[in-house]
Design a protein around this motif. Structure first.
Motif, PDB file in Angstrom:
ATOM      1  N   SER A 196      -7.323 -22.982 -48.514  1.00 51.19           N
ATOM      2  CA  SER A 196      -8.763 -22.861 -48.096  1.00 51.19           C
ATOM      3  C   SER A 196      -9.061 -22.896 -46.662  1.00 51.19           C
ATOM      4  CB  SER A 196      -9.722 -23.953 -49.187  1.00 51.19           C
ATOM      5  OG  SER A 196      -9.192 -24.944 -48.585  1.00 51.19           O
ATOM      6  N   GLY A 197     -10.356 -22.261 -46.345  1.00 54.26           N
ATOM      7  CA  GLY A 197     -10.576 -22.457 -45.104  1.00 54.26           C
ATOM      8  C   GLY A 197     -10.090 -21.511 -44.185  1.00 54.26           C
ATOM      9  N   MET A 251     -10.994 -16.086 -46.095  1.00 54.77           N
ATOM     10  CA  MET A 251      -9.855 -15.461 -47.024  1.00 54.77           C
ATOM     11  C   MET A 251      -9.899 -16.281 -48.424  1.00 54.77           C
ATOM     12  SD  MET A 251      -5.792 -15.896 -47.427  1.00 54.77           S
ATOM     13  CE  MET A 251      -6.100 -17.606 -47.702  1.00 54.77           C
ATOM     14  N   THR A 252      -9.886 -15.225 -49.443  1.00 59.74           N
ATOM     15  CA  THR A 252     -10.079 -16.108 -50.764  1.00 59.74           C
ATOM     16  C   THR A 252      -9.105 -15.565 -51.871  1.00 59.74           C
ATOM     17  OG1 THR A 252     -11.300 -14.087 -51.979  1.00 59.74           O
ATOM     18  CG2 THR A 252     -12.625 -16.072 -50.602  1.00 59.74           C
ATOM     19  N   ALA A 253      -8.861 -16.143 -52.800  1.00 59.00           N
ATOM     20  CA  ALA A 253      -7.908 -15.607 -53.592  1.00 59.00           C
ATOM     21  C   ALA A 253      -8.054 -14.376 -54.126  1.00 59.00           C
ATOM     22  CB  ALA A 253      -8.005 -16.486 -55.184  1.00 59.00           C
ATOM     23  N   GLN A 254      -9.217 -13.959 -54.229  1.00 57.95           N
ATOM     24  CA  GLN A 254      -9.573 -12.398 -54.371  1.00 57.95           C
ATOM     25  C   GLN A 254      -8.785 -11.294 -53.601  1.00 57.95           C
ATOM     26  OE1 GLN A 254     -11.003 -10.657 -57.069  1.00 57.95           O
ATOM     27  NE2 GLN A 254     -11.706 -12.433 -58.189  1.00 57.95           N
ATOM     28  N   TRP A 311      -5.658 -21.174 -38.302  1.00 57.58           N
ATOM     29  CA  TRP A 311      -5.519 -22.483 -38.998  1.00 57.58           C
ATOM     30  C   TRP A 311      -4.371 -23.252 -38.700  1.00 57.58           C
ATOM     31  CZ3 TRP A 311      -1.333 -23.338 -42.427  1.00 57.58           C
ATOM     32  CH2 TRP A 311      -0.599 -22.247 -42.797  1.00 57.58           C
ATOM     33  N   ASP A 312      -3.403 -22.767 -38.198  1.00 61.28           N
ATOM     34  CA  ASP A 312      -1.945 -23.678 -38.205  1.00 61.28           C
ATOM     35  C   ASP A 312      -1.541 -23.627 -36.614  1.00 61.28           C
ATOM     36  OD1 ASP A 312       0.286 -24.777 -38.226  1.00 61.28           O
ATOM     37  OD2 ASP A 312       1.355 -23.156 -39.274  1.00 61.28           O
ATOM     38  N   ASP A 313      -1.882 -24.821 -36.045  1.00 61.37           N
ATOM     39  CA  ASP A 313      -1.694 -25.088 -34.558  1.00 61.37           C
ATOM     40  C   ASP A 313      -0.115 -25.060 -34.228  1.00 61.37           C
ATOM     41  OD1 ASP A 313      -2.893 -25.779 -32.005  1.00 61.37           O
ATOM     42  OD2 ASP A 313      -1.660 -27.822 -32.026  1.00 61.37           O
ATOM     43  N   SER A 314       0.804 -25.130 -35.275  1.00 62.37           N
ATOM     44  CA  SER A 314       2.094 -25.120 -34.946  1.00 62.37           C
ATOM     45  C   SER A 314       2.581 -23.721 -34.344  1.00 62.37           C
ATOM     46  CB  SER A 314       3.026 -25.355 -36.002  1.00 62.37           C
ATOM     47  OG  SER A 314       2.957 -24.609 -37.067  1.00 62.37           O
ATOM     48  N   ARG A 315       1.835 -22.677 -34.588  1.00 56.44           N
ATOM     49  CA  ARG A 315       2.210 -21.384 -34.160  1.00 56.44           C
ATOM     50  C   ARG A 315       0.996 -20.641 -33.350  1.00 56.44           C
ATOM     51  NH1 ARG A 315       4.893 -18.419 -39.427  1.00 56.44           N
ATOM     52  NH2 ARG A 315       5.971 -20.126 -40.443  1.00 56.44           N
TER      53      ARG A 315
END
Length: 519
Positions: A112-113, A122-125, A220-224
């Motif tokens: 999520s988020g 982004m959603t599951a759809q 969303w991911d600070d490691s990349r």
């Protein structure tokens, strides 16, 4: 329905297989973040000089077929999972995975988020629509073979569910395929928009020349994604690409020539990174097209290849001999008992005579766009074939357009495969009768049945036996001539930190711009 969960920082391939075996497919993976040797430094402009780009390249993930589109995808797009360097799995846009006891239903909880580059969430759809698009025959997706094993897909809340026609313990690996990057509405509106959830947004797109990127502020991911900006410059000429790295014009290059790798690596400020894996350099024959529809002719050509000579002279030792299957000992459940095909001019002559071929030229289409040293490999092949009385003719093709106009269209051509994480994925992508990327046109009902049998088999010994039967079928009946498995040879500036060897593909499986930083 029986569901089981496990949480961990990393699940290796061995642990995953053991867990699915013990719990009858009821497996869940834990979120993984790369282990960094040092704290990444943020900022800077990173430049890649890459071979494998053409003016015909598209941003449509479904059509990605060569090195530059592959590396571009890794910048702007993300899939549900990644295959880790150790063969395990890493969560990306899926944050958990569950399977039912019968192994035919898999449930992916979508993170999520997460924002798309256009600001939408982004959603599951979006996941469902992405998978539906790649399931469409009109998409011509490189993942189409994988999707054909799916009976139905659905979404409930943030859970994406896949129901299979046949049980599979490898589905999470299959959905880690690099084509399956999640797009808004699945890319149904515009698959070439280049809008994804990756660490970088596309700022410039000049196919065959240059591609520009900037850091996505809402990633969303600070490691990349440590660089402010980066770019890919297409440099198909091996000498020019090496010179660009030496001069500092670029910070890393792919496909360093095996002939010059050792000498090049002695240059100050440059590191040569070699990684053994599943990549292989090949010649592919369409088994449904004369004269390659004749098994004796195919065997004649296979026996006429001097594999050891090619590894020595073309790869300069940076690789190993192949055996006319796409599988080597880098794969789980590799069958080491399949006899190695030897260079044998007598057998080549025998099979050529048995084929009844009329003696007209057998045309092999080649370009160094196919793989480093492809023209040299073809010349060696031609010499040994002629020694067996086989009239092999080499037709040199232009690099630009090779992957769109020659590969998978002409009946005999040079090619390369980066390999896949598991045997099921490699076979499903390229050798299943219905696979869109079946570049040998190999269509064998027994092989297809064995593939489905292997998917559902949990006993590793039995599954290895099935894979062995498939390998023998390809070796004897297929249109693949696989002289050699190559090492990935990348050149990297000493200024670049965070390099991690990854046997899945070149340039850290395409993640060099996402995972490295400047010292």
């Amino acid at each position: 329905m029986s569901i089981s969960k496990t949480k961990s920082t990393r699940m290796s391939r061995r642990a995953f297989l053991g867990y699915t075996s013990a719990l009858s497919f009821a497996a869940v993976l834990g979120q993984v973040h790369p282990v960094q040797a040092a704290e990444p430094v943020k900022g800077g402009h990173f430049v890649l000089g890459l071979k494998g780009g053409e003016s015909t390249n598209s941003l449509d993930p479904a059509l990605s077929a060569s090195q530059v589109p592959f590396n571009i995808l890794r910048g702007w797009g993300e899939s549900l999972l990644n295959v880790a360097p150790d063969g395990g799995l890493e969560y990306r846009l899926a944050e958990s995975v569950e399977a039912t006891d019968d192994g035919q239903s898999w449930h992916f909880t979508i993170r999520s988020g997460v924002k798309f580059h256009n600001g939408e969430t982004m959603t599951a759809q979006d996941v469902l629509k992405t998978m539906e698009r790649h399931s469409n025959e009109d998409s011509k997706s490189g993942a189409l073979g994988i999707m054909r094993g799916i009976e139905s897909m659905s979404v409930e809340g943030n859970v994406f569910t896949v129901n299979l026609t046949t049980a599979s313990s490898d589905l999470p690996y299959l959905l880690a395929d690099y084509h399956l990057v999640i797009q808004p509405n699945g890319g149904m509106d515009d698959p070439t928009a280049g809008i994804g959830t990756g660490p970088y947004k596309i700022t410039e797109n000049e196919p065959g020349a240059r591609h520009g990127f900037e850091k996505f502020a809402d990633y969303w991911d600070d490691s990349r994604g440590h660089y402010d900006t980066y770019e890919i410059i297409v440099i198909n000429d091996d000498t020019a690409r090496a010179a660009a790295l030496q001069s500092g014009q670029v910070n890393a290059i792919n496909i360093v020539s095996p002939k010059t790798a050792k000498l090049f690596g002695r240059a100050p400020g440059i590191s040569i990174e070699t990684t053994s894996g599943r990549g292989h350099y090949v010649f592919v024959m369409h088994v449904d097209t004369p004269p390659f529809d004749n098994k004796d002719l195919r065997l004649a050509l296979k026996y006429a290849v001097n594999r050891e000579e090619m590894v020595e002279k073309v790869l300069n030792g940076y690789g190993a001999v192949g055996n006319d299957t796409p599988i080597n000992d880098a794969y789980p459940l590799f069958d080491e008992t399949i006899p190695q095909r030897q260079f044998d001019l007598d057998k080549a002559r025998e099979h050529y005579a048995a084929s009844g071929h009329d003696g007209s030229p057998i045309v092999l289409r080649v370009s160094d766009a196919a793989f480093a040293g492809a023209l040299d490999a073809a010349a060696l092949f031609q010499q040994s074939a002629q020694a067996a009385g086989i009239p092999l003719e080499i037709k040199r093709e232009p690099a630009d357009g090779y992957w769109s106009e020659v590969w998978n269209k002409q009946p005999f051509a040079a090619s390369y495969w980066g390999g896949r994480a598991v045997q099921d994925q490699m076979y499903t992508t390229a050798y299943l009768s219905t696979a869109d990327w079946n570049d040998t046109r190999f269509k064998n009902a027994d092989f297809d049945d064995l593939l489905l049998q292997a998917r559902a088999e949990l006993d590793e010994n039995k599954r290895k036996d099935v894979y062995g039967q498939m390998g023998r079928l390809l070796n004897e009946e297929g249109g693949l001539i696989n002289p050699m498995f190559n090492q990935f040879i990348d050149g990297v500036s000493a200024k670049v930190a965070g390099w991690e060897a990854n046997p899945n593909a070149e340039m850290m499986d395409g993640f060099i711009a996402s995972k490295t930083w400047f010292e």
